[in-house]
Design a protein around this motif. Structure first.
Motif, PDB file in Angstrom:
ATOM      1  N   GLU A 163       0.818  -1.204   0.000  1.00  0.00           N
ATOM      2  CA  GLU A 163       0.000   0.000   0.000  1.00  0.00           C
ATOM      3  C   GLU A 163       0.857   1.262   0.000  1.00  0.00           C
ATOM      4  N   ALA A 164       2.024   1.205   0.637  1.00  0.00           N
ATOM      5  CA  ALA A 164       2.944   2.343   0.557  1.00  0.00           C
ATOM      6  C   ALA A 164       3.402   2.554  -0.883  1.00  0.00           C
ATOM      7  N   PHE A 165       3.655   1.465  -1.590  1.00  0.00           N
ATOM      8  CA  PHE A 165       4.090   1.554  -2.988  1.00  0.00           C
ATOM      9  C   PHE A 165       2.972   2.086  -3.887  1.00  0.00           C
ATOM     10  N   TRP A 166       1.794   1.463  -3.801  1.00  0.00           N
ATOM     11  CA  TRP A 166       0.724   1.826  -4.732  1.00  0.00           C
ATOM     12  C   TRP A 166       0.125   3.196  -4.422  1.00  0.00           C
ATOM     13  N   THR A 167       0.229   3.653  -3.188  1.00  0.00           N
ATOM     14  CA  THR A 167      -0.248   5.001  -2.864  1.00  0.00           C
ATOM     15  C   THR A 167       0.458   6.042  -3.721  1.00  0.00           C
ATOM     16  N   THR A 168       1.745   5.834  -3.942  1.00  0.00           N
ATOM     17  CA  THR A 168       2.530   6.757  -4.764  1.00  0.00           C
ATOM     18  C   THR A 168       2.451   6.430  -6.241  1.00  0.00           C
ATOM     19  N   THR A 169       2.525   5.136  -6.564  1.00  0.00           N
ATOM     20  CA  THR A 169       2.634   4.718  -7.964  1.00  0.00           C
ATOM     21  C   THR A 169       1.312   4.773  -8.703  1.00  0.00           C
ATOM     22  N   TYR A 170       0.226   4.425  -8.035  1.00  0.00           N
ATOM     23  CA  TYR A 170      -1.072   4.339  -8.714  1.00  0.00           C
ATOM     24  C   TYR A 170      -1.448   5.632  -9.454  1.00  0.00           C
ATOM     25  N   PRO A 171      -1.438   6.793  -8.783  1.00  0.00           N
ATOM     26  CA  PRO A 171      -1.865   8.013  -9.490  1.00  0.00           C
ATOM     27  C   PRO A 171      -0.926   8.435 -10.612  1.00  0.00           C
ATOM     28  N   ASN A 172       0.288   7.923 -10.621  1.00  0.00           N
ATOM     29  CA  ASN A 172       1.224   8.224 -11.701  1.00  0.00           C
ATOM     30  C   ASN A 172       1.032   7.314 -12.908  1.00  0.00           C
ATOM     31  N   THR A 173       0.174   6.288 -12.736  1.00  0.00           N
ATOM     32  CA  THR A 173      -0.008   5.303 -13.801  1.00  0.00           C
ATOM     33  C   THR A 173      -1.450   5.198 -14.264  1.00  0.00           C
ATOM     34  N   PHE A 174      -2.376   5.226 -13.312  1.00  0.00           N
ATOM     35  CA  PHE A 174      -3.778   5.023 -13.625  1.00  0.00           C
ATOM     36  C   PHE A 174      -4.593   6.259 -13.268  1.00  0.00           C
ATOM     37  N   ASP A 175      -5.781   6.357 -13.847  1.00  0.00           N
ATOM     38  CA  ASP A 175      -6.677   7.465 -13.531  1.00  0.00           C
ATOM     39  C   ASP A 175      -7.304   7.251 -12.158  1.00  0.00           C
ATOM     40  N   GLY A 176      -7.622   8.341 -11.499  1.00  0.00           N
ATOM     41  CA  GLY A 176      -8.287   8.253 -10.205  1.00  0.00           C
ATOM     42  C   GLY A 176      -7.316   8.091  -9.059  1.00  0.00           C
ATOM     43  N   ASP A 177      -7.873   7.770  -7.896  1.00  0.00           N
ATOM     44  CA  ASP A 177      -7.087   7.653  -6.675  1.00  0.00           C
ATOM     45  C   ASP A 177      -6.941   6.193  -6.260  1.00  0.00           C
ATOM     46  N   PHE A 178      -5.858   5.915  -5.579  1.00  0.00           N
ATOM     47  CA  PHE A 178      -5.641   4.584  -5.027  1.00  0.00           C
ATOM     48  C   PHE A 178      -6.607   4.335  -3.873  1.00  0.00           C
ATOM     49  N   ARG A 179      -7.203   3.129  -3.863  1.00  0.00           N
ATOM     50  CA  ARG A 179      -8.100   2.743  -2.773  1.00  0.00           C
ATOM     51  C   ARG A 179      -7.586   1.451  -2.145  1.00  0.00           C
ATOM     52  N   PRO A 180      -7.203   1.473  -0.874  1.00  0.00           N
ATOM     53  CA  PRO A 180      -6.714   0.249  -0.240  1.00  0.00           C
ATOM     54  C   PRO A 180      -7.837  -0.765  -0.084  1.00  0.00           C
ATOM     55  N   VAL A 181      -7.449  -2.031   0.073  1.00  0.00           N
ATOM     56  CA  VAL A 181      -8.448  -3.077   0.296  1.00  0.00           C
ATOM     57  C   VAL A 181      -9.129  -2.823   1.636  1.00  0.00           C
ATOM     58  N   ASN A 182     -10.354  -3.324   1.766  1.00  0.00           N
ATOM     59  CA  ASN A 182     -11.150  -3.029   2.954  1.00  0.00           C
ATOM     60  C   ASN A 182     -10.623  -3.710   4.209  1.00  0.00           C
ATOM     61  N   SER A 183     -10.199  -4.970   4.090  1.00  0.00           N
ATOM     62  CA  SER A 183      -9.737  -5.683   5.277  1.00  0.00           C
ATOM     63  C   SER A 183      -8.891  -6.880   4.882  1.00  0.00           C
ATOM     64  N   LEU A 184      -8.212  -7.443   5.879  1.00  0.00           N
ATOM     65  CA  LEU A 184      -7.363  -8.623   5.713  1.00  0.00           C
ATOM     66  C   LEU A 184      -7.861  -9.701   6.661  1.00  0.00           C
ATOM     67  N   LEU A 185      -7.855 -10.951   6.178  1.00  0.00           N
ATOM     68  CA  LEU A 185      -8.334 -12.056   6.991  1.00  0.00           C
ATOM     69  C   LEU A 185      -7.362 -13.217   6.939  1.00  0.00           C
ATOM     70  N   SER A 186      -7.036 -13.753   8.110  1.00  0.00           N
ATOM     71  CA  SER A 186      -6.202 -14.950   8.223  1.00  0.00           C
ATOM     72  C   SER A 186      -7.052 -16.073   8.798  1.00  0.00           C
ATOM     73  N   TRP A 187      -6.835 -17.307   8.308  1.00  0.00           N
ATOM     74  CA  TRP A 187      -7.590 -18.436   8.853  1.00  0.00           C
ATOM     75  C   TRP A 187      -6.723 -19.686   8.956  1.00  0.00           C
ATOM     76  N   ASP A 188      -7.186 -20.595   9.779  1.00  0.00           N
ATOM     77  CA  ASP A 188      -6.606 -21.926   9.913  1.00  0.00           C
ATOM     78  C   ASP A 188      -7.574 -22.900   9.239  1.00  0.00           C
ATOM     79  N   PRO A 189      -7.171 -23.536   8.137  1.00  0.00           N
ATOM     80  CA  PRO A 189      -8.103 -24.410   7.413  1.00  0.00           C
ATOM     81  C   PRO A 189      -8.491 -25.662   8.188  1.00  0.00           C
ATOM     82  N   GLY A 190      -7.870 -25.887   9.323  1.00  0.00           N
ATOM     83  CA  GLY A 190      -8.245 -27.023  10.143  1.00  0.00           C
ATOM     84  C   GLY A 190      -9.371 -26.719  11.111  1.00  0.00           C
ATOM     85  N   GLN A 191      -9.745 -25.457  11.224  1.00  0.00           N
ATOM     86  CA  GLN A 191     -10.820 -25.070  12.129  1.00  0.00           C
ATOM     87  C   GLN A 191     -12.156 -25.054  11.392  1.00  0.00           C
ATOM     88  N   LEU A 192     -13.196 -25.521  12.065  1.00  0.00           N
ATOM     89  CA  LEU A 192     -14.495 -25.681  11.424  1.00  0.00           C
ATOM     90  C   LEU A 192     -15.174 -24.348  11.132  1.00  0.00           C
TER      91      LEU A 192
END
Length: 482
Positions: free
Chosen positions: A85-114
């Motif tokens: 996000e530090a990279f794309w905050t700077t790079t995105y507006p120099n390459t694409f139209d509009g503003d950079f929008r970060p993803v809403n959230s991050l999720l980690s899981w253990d596939p062994g849990q039900l």
């Protein structure tokens, strides 16, 4: 290879295959000569080994992870997303139209849990990392996939996977991926390309959190990409349905981004991929495994096919007496296949070539080695003979090593339609052969060796030269590597 007789979308995800690296090529030292064809540079950066991974003085992550256990995997993932996000905050507006929008959230899981869901799917037994188009989130399995990749390839394997997943978010925001209109194959390679753009920034030393050497560090990233290739398509499967791409295609897309920047990712669409594929096989035929066990007969057939494809005035002789390679007066042996200009002889260490061309039987590891890992090395020595006949080419330096890789790619493409030999059989490229050659170029480099079998430091450069030949022709190889 294939011998035959003839008469006459809510989720953008990663896979879970693992490839072991083994280094056995002798690497050349030397001076830089140009920018992109320079054997000692990677996309314009000096090819060097060095620190790779999370910096000891890295700032803390900016993003929180839902469902985390607070372990090392989630810490690296949070750092990776923060850096992206530090990279794309700077790079995105120099390459694409509009503003950079970060993803809403991050999720980690253990596939062994039900309990648990991600992108409206249960996380139980979900061994994956993915971007969810439905709610603009990124999630990953912290117990199986990411630890396995990290154990095999280091910290940057995790960063690479998340750079790919974040690439989906960038492509969606920029409008180059349209969820319902863009085929999976296109979206996946756009994300590979955008991952390459970010990792170039890291390799340049600009990231405050990570380092990536252009030698062994980048080799590890490419090996992880090899591991995440699609499985081979069977005859009953449909080409283009939920494809992510072969290792050859995905690394090509990554290299476009790494070398040419984000603008190159815009150009990846169905037409571009179709043109890049050309006549290269992507699907196994009925009753076909894609593997031809290496034997004296198969070696002779491959060499005969090369004679037919390239029609040299003086075809090289073939020997299975390894002592002849040691007695060559103008080249050192490069087992398991060596070429001697003085005698115009290719010498094959058959047991060594058989070992190189045998797929791993270790059920825990899905390696990419196979018959064409070996045959590509054999073909590379044949292309040394072709270069001798061309005349005026230096064959014992780093440029010659990459020229050989490039011409091996040209020879590979010539086999895409099959070459019929004198006994009525046909030797042909099959789905998976390009990936097997790429694996060899990365792990041992022998198909990108000069007349003495010496290669260049960066697997990135070896694969790039090979791809140039696969997608080009003889003259293009000589122009790029004179």
């Amino acid at each position: 290879m294939r011998p035959s007789r003839r008469s006459g979308r809510a989720l953008a995800a990663a896979c879970t295959l693992i490839l072991l690296l083994s280094g056995c090529a002798r690497m050349l030292d030397g001076q830089a000569v140009s920018i992109f064809a320079d054997p000692f540079r990677v996309g314009g950066l000096q090819a060097v080994d060095g620190p790779t991974g999370l910096r000891p003085d890295a700032p803390p992550p900016d993003r929180e992870v839902r469902g985390t256990d607070g372990g090392r995997i989630d810490q690296l993932a949070a750092q990776s997303v923060s850096d992206l996000e530090a990279f794309w905050t700077t790079t995105y507006p120099n390459t694409f139209d509009g503003d950079f929008r970060p993803v809403n959230s991050l999720l980690s899981w253990d596939p062994g849990q039900l309990k648990g869901t991600f992108c409206k799917s249960r996380t139980f037994l979900l061994v994956n990392a993915a971007y969810c188009y439905l709610d603009n989130t990124i999630g990953w399995d912290r117990r199986l996939l990411l630890p396995a990749l990290r154990n095999a390839y280091g910290d940057m394997a995790i960063t690479m996977v998340l750079a790919h997943e974040y690439g989906h978010a960038i492509a969606r925001t920029a409008g180059i991926t349209k969820r319902r209109q863009t085929p999976t194959l296109v979206a996946e390679q756009q994300a590979d390309c955008l991952a390459g753009v970010y990792l170039r920034w890291v390799a340049q030393g600009d990231s405050p959190r990570f380092t990536l050497s252009t030698g062994d560090g980048l080799n590890g990233v490419l090996a992880a990409m090899l591991a995440l290739r699609d499985p081979l398509l069977n005859p009953e499967e449909t080409v283009g349905h939920n494809e992510h791409g072969s290792a050859f295609e995905r690394i090509s897309a990554f290299q476009f981004g790494f070398t040419d920047g984000a603008d190159s990712c815009r150009s990846i669409d169905a037409k571009e991929i179709e043109q890049r594929r050309g006549e290269l096989p992507v699907q196994l035929q009925q009753n076909e495994t894609g593997e031809v066990p290496v034997s004296e007969d198969s070696v002779r057939v491959v060499v005969e096919a090369m004679n037919i494809a390239f029609t040299p005035a003086k075809p090289p002789q073939l020997s299975f007496d390894t002592a002849t390679a040691s007695s060559c007066t103008d080249a050192r042996p490069s087992p398991p296949a060596s070429y001697c200009p003085a005698t115009n002889t290719i010498t094959v260490d058959l047991p060594g070539l058989q070992t190189m061309g045998t797929p791993s039987k270790d059920a825990k590891l899905a390696t990419l080695s196979g018959d064409n890992t070996a045959y590509s090395v054999l073909v590379s020595r044949y292309m040394q003979a072709v270069q001798i006949e061309h005349g005026g080419l230096v064959l014992d330096n780093a440029t010659a090593a990459l020229r050989t890789a490039c011409l091996t790619g040209v020879a590979t493409t010539k086999l895409s339609q099959g070459v019929t030999t004198s006994n009525g059989g046909t030797i042909a490229l099959t789905a998976g052969d390009l990936d097997e050659a790429v694996a060899g170029l990365l792990t041992n480099g022998l198909a990108a060796g000069d007349i003495n079998g010496e290669s260049v430091p960066a697997g990135f450069s070896r694969i790039d030269a090979y791809r140039t030949g696969v997608l080009g022709d003889f003259d293009r190889c000589l122009q790029r590597f004179p």
